[in-house]
Design a protein around this motif. Sequence first.
Motif, PDB file in Angstrom:
ATOM      1  N   LEU A  13     -15.561 -18.117  -7.860  1.00 15.27           N
ATOM      2  CA  LEU A  13     -16.402 -18.572  -8.960  1.00 15.27           C
ATOM      3  C   LEU A  13     -17.510 -17.564  -9.244  1.00 15.27           C
ATOM      4  O   LEU A  13     -17.771 -17.226 -10.404  1.00 15.27           O
ATOM      5  N   ALA A  14     -18.132 -17.057  -8.191  1.00 16.64           N
ATOM      6  CA  ALA A  14     -19.191 -16.058  -8.354  1.00 16.64           C
ATOM      7  C   ALA A  14     -18.650 -14.814  -9.041  1.00 16.64           C
ATOM      8  O   ALA A  14     -19.308 -14.242  -9.921  1.00 16.64           O
ATOM      9  N   ARG A  77     -23.141  -6.317  -1.178  1.00 18.36           N
ATOM     10  CA  ARG A  77     -24.354  -5.499  -1.170  1.00 18.36           C
ATOM     11  C   ARG A  77     -24.791  -5.184  -2.606  1.00 18.36           C
ATOM     12  O   ARG A  77     -25.970  -5.238  -2.931  1.00 18.36           O
ATOM     13  N   MET A  78     -23.834  -4.873  -3.453  1.00 13.33           N
ATOM     14  CA  MET A  78     -24.147  -4.577  -4.845  1.00 13.33           C
ATOM     15  C   MET A  78     -24.773  -5.789  -5.536  1.00 13.33           C
ATOM     16  O   MET A  78     -25.734  -5.645  -6.298  1.00 13.33           O
ATOM     17  N   ALA A  79     -24.262  -6.976  -5.265  1.00 10.55           N
ATOM     18  CA  ALA A  79     -24.813  -8.193  -5.867  1.00 10.55           C
ATOM     19  C   ALA A  79     -26.264  -8.406  -5.428  1.00 10.55           C
ATOM     20  O   ALA A  79     -27.113  -8.799  -6.236  1.00 10.55           O
ATOM     21  N   VAL A  80     -26.546  -8.128  -4.171  1.00  9.53           N
ATOM     22  CA  VAL A  80     -27.925  -8.240  -3.677  1.00  9.53           C
ATOM     23  C   VAL A  80     -28.821  -7.231  -4.390  1.00  9.53           C
ATOM     24  O   VAL A  80     -29.925  -7.556  -4.835  1.00  9.53           O
ATOM     25  N   TYR A  81     -28.339  -5.992  -4.519  1.00 14.79           N
ATOM     26  CA  TYR A  81     -29.124  -4.955  -5.206  1.00 14.79           C
ATOM     27  C   TYR A  81     -29.356  -5.312  -6.675  1.00 14.79           C
ATOM     28  O   TYR A  81     -30.428  -5.042  -7.215  1.00 14.79           O
ATOM     29  N   ILE A  82     -28.370  -5.903  -7.306  1.00 23.38           N
ATOM     30  CA  ILE A  82     -28.540  -6.336  -8.704  1.00 23.38           C
ATOM     31  C   ILE A  82     -29.645  -7.388  -8.782  1.00 23.38           C
ATOM     32  O   ILE A  82     -30.521  -7.305  -9.643  1.00 23.38           O
ATOM     33  N   ALA A  83     -29.601  -8.373  -7.896  1.00 23.29           N
ATOM     34  CA  ALA A  83     -30.638  -9.417  -7.894  1.00 23.29           C
ATOM     35  C   ALA A  83     -32.017  -8.805  -7.659  1.00 23.29           C
ATOM     36  O   ALA A  83     -32.994  -9.175  -8.336  1.00 23.29           O
ATOM     37  N   VAL A 117     -29.010 -16.691 -11.714  1.00 26.63           N
ATOM     38  CA  VAL A 117     -27.565 -16.465 -11.629  1.00 26.63           C
ATOM     39  C   VAL A 117     -27.251 -15.440 -10.547  1.00 26.63           C
ATOM     40  O   VAL A 117     -26.362 -15.651  -9.713  1.00 26.63           O
ATOM     41  N   TRP A 118     -28.000 -14.334 -10.514  1.00 27.36           N
ATOM     42  CA  TRP A 118     -27.684 -13.282  -9.546  1.00 27.36           C
ATOM     43  C   TRP A 118     -28.099 -13.631  -8.129  1.00 27.36           C
ATOM     44  O   TRP A 118     -27.478 -13.153  -7.171  1.00 27.36           O
TER      45      TRP A 118
END
Length: 133
Positions: A13-14, A77-83, A117-118
Motif C-alpha cells: 500500500l505504501a 532509507r530513501m523514504a526516510v530521507y524524503i520525509a 503521507v511520507w
Amino acid sequence: MVEHSTGSWASKLAAGVAVVFGVLTILSGSQALFGSAAMRDAAGDAVPFVLWFNFLSGFFYILAGIGIAMGRRWAARMAVYIALAIAAVFALLGLHILQGGAFEMRTVGAMTLRLIVWIIVATAAVRKFPMAR
C-alpha cells in the motif's frame, strides 16, 4: 537482487501511495511551473523554492515507491530521507512566512499532507525493511 520479500500489505500500500502521490505531485507542479499563464496565475503566491522542491521530489517519490514494491532495502532509507527533506523544506517555508514572505495557505496544507503521507510511507517501509544491519 531482491533483498527482502514483498509480502506485507502495508508496504505494498505504501508503495502504491508513493507512486500515485509522485505522479500527482509532478503533474500539479508542472502545471504551476510550466503551464499556461492562467495556470501559473492560479498558483497565486506560490513560494518558488517550495514549488520547485515539490515538483522535483515527485520523481523521487516514484522511485522510492517502485523500490518498496520491488522489495529493495534502499527504498526504506530513501523514504526516510524524503520525509526528512519535506520536514526541512516545511521548516524553511515557516521561516519564510515568519519573515513576512508572501505565501498561499494551501501550500501550508499541502506540505502538511506531504509530511504526514511520507511519515506513514517511511514507517511502513522501515517496518518491512529495517535499516539497521
